[in-house]
Design a protein around this motif. Sequence first.
Motif, short mmCIF file in Angstrom:
data_model
loop_
_atom_site.label_atom_id
_atom_site.label_comp_id
_atom_site.label_asym_id
_atom_site.label_seq_id
_atom_site.Cartn_x
_atom_site.Cartn_y
_atom_site.Cartn_z
N UNK A 25 -4.31 0.31 2.95
CA UNK A 25 -3.90 1.96 3.33
C UNK A 25 -3.48 1.84 4.56
N UNK A 26 -2.55 2.99 4.93
CA UNK A 26 -1.94 3.07 5.77
C UNK A 26 -2.08 4.46 6.24
N UNK A 27 -2.68 5.48 5.42
CA UNK A 27 -3.13 6.44 5.67
C UNK A 27 -3.92 7.24 5.04
N UNK A 28 -4.81 8.23 5.38
CA UNK A 28 -6.34 9.32 5.06
C UNK A 28 -5.26 9.52 4.08
N UNK A 29 -4.31 9.93 3.51
CA UNK A 29 -3.92 9.98 2.10
C UNK A 29 -4.36 9.06 1.11
N UNK A 30 -3.87 8.54 1.86
CA UNK A 30 -3.44 6.46 0.99
C UNK A 30 -5.09 6.43 0.58
N UNK B 94 -3.77 -11.11 -0.34
CA UNK B 94 -2.86 -10.56 -0.96
C UNK B 94 -3.03 -8.99 -1.58
N UNK B 95 -2.52 -8.28 -0.98
CA UNK B 95 -2.85 -7.00 -1.04
C UNK B 95 -2.91 -6.16 -2.27
N UNK B 96 -3.66 -5.62 -2.99
CA UNK B 96 -3.08 -4.82 -4.11
C UNK B 96 -3.44 -5.82 -5.89
N UNK B 97 -3.87 -7.31 -5.16
CA UNK B 97 -4.13 -8.28 -6.32
C UNK B 97 -5.41 -8.62 -5.61
N UNK B 98 -6.03 -8.83 -4.45
CA UNK B 98 -6.98 -9.85 -4.07
C UNK B 98 -7.86 -8.83 -2.94
N UNK C 159 -8.67 -2.13 3.74
CA UNK C 159 -8.68 -2.88 5.00
C UNK C 159 -7.33 -1.67 5.38
N UNK C 160 -7.80 -1.61 6.73
CA UNK C 160 -6.71 -1.13 7.33
C UNK C 160 -5.33 -1.18 7.58
N UNK C 161 -4.98 -2.29 7.24
CA UNK C 161 -3.83 -3.24 7.98
C UNK C 161 -3.07 -4.15 7.62
N UNK C 162 -1.81 -4.06 6.67
CA UNK C 162 -0.62 -4.62 6.39
C UNK C 162 -0.81 -5.97 6.69
N UNK C 163 -1.24 -6.09 7.52
CA UNK C 163 -0.85 -7.41 8.29
C UNK C 163 -2.50 -9.27 7.69
N UNK C 164 -3.02 -7.90 6.65
CA UNK C 164 -4.11 -8.60 6.12
C UNK C 164 -3.38 -9.84 5.02
#
Length: 334
Positions: free
Chosen positions: A285-290, A277-281, A267-272
């Motif tokens: 990402x925040x950029x094309x490279x990421x 839990x980002x990275x666990x569930x 998903x493209x929004x850290x507000x998720x």
Amino acid sequence: MAQPKIFLVSPAFHGYWRTIERSLTKRGYQVITHVYDAPGTLLERLRNKALHDLPEYLRPARFENLVTEQALTRFREVNPDIVLVVKGDQLGSSWWDAVSTSEVRLVTWMYDEFRRMRYSDKNFDLNLLGEIASYSPGDVANLTARGYKATEVPLAYDTDIDIIPVQGSEITFVGARYPGREAMLLALHQAGVPVKAFGKQWSRHWWDMARTRNFKNPGIASGRDLDRPHAYGVMAGSPATLNIHGDQDGFTMRTFEASGVGGLQIVDRVEVERYYDPGKEVLVYGSEEELIEVCQRIFADPQWAHTIRVAGQKRTLSEHTFDQRVKMLEDLWT
């Protein structure tokens, strides 16, 4: 003791009303549903097209009046204790006047921002909507600051629909074709990440190109429009599925569907983090490279990817289904 009677008034919108209806029934309510824009005759389909797509000044008033009168007729026949309206911005003022002056308890649930709907407090008293539930944190904050009754109720995953498995080897995206999304998917393709987009605007089928007038090849693998059972199957059966938002400030149904079906969601929004839990569930990402790096790791480390996929589905089924959302709505009328 008689079951409380709920009159559910909803758009057809991919059939989500059926799941809301079932969730309400599980809670012990007698539910009578009116789908105010249900497909019907050719004239009715043209009417719905006009109400959805035409600018305000071009919408034939008699079309809105017909939709409103049909809803009012059913309301009087049903004589409910509670009215739950989903969106409802095709309904005219006579509907809202009649319901708000009755003895029923009224809740209106929004899955879109007010700026994209036909409501405006310049020509409409938003108090007529009763208790407002919205998926948009921005709308809730704005409405509350202006003295309206508003509560955030997120969208959800539909556990009742069948999933038709569709196994694939590409990172998938299911949704509308917007320039930002197209650029991101093309960047993945150019970086060597297998990717496939589904939807009528992506499709190279002659009929889809004719009806969308979108003749430009997106430059990536693509498929046709999918109904929900097949869309769920595509998301579940791919190495990962992308959730690329537009300008929404709330999280769309896809946020809960992608993980709910057992897909690995990117998903493209850290507000998720409000829901997962980002990275666990889920992966964020925040950029094309990421995004490219995340996708490359998914293929390089399938066990890591599987662990996140399983955790995301578990969180969804425990916290983010329509059964849970109906409990939140229930608090607004009890």
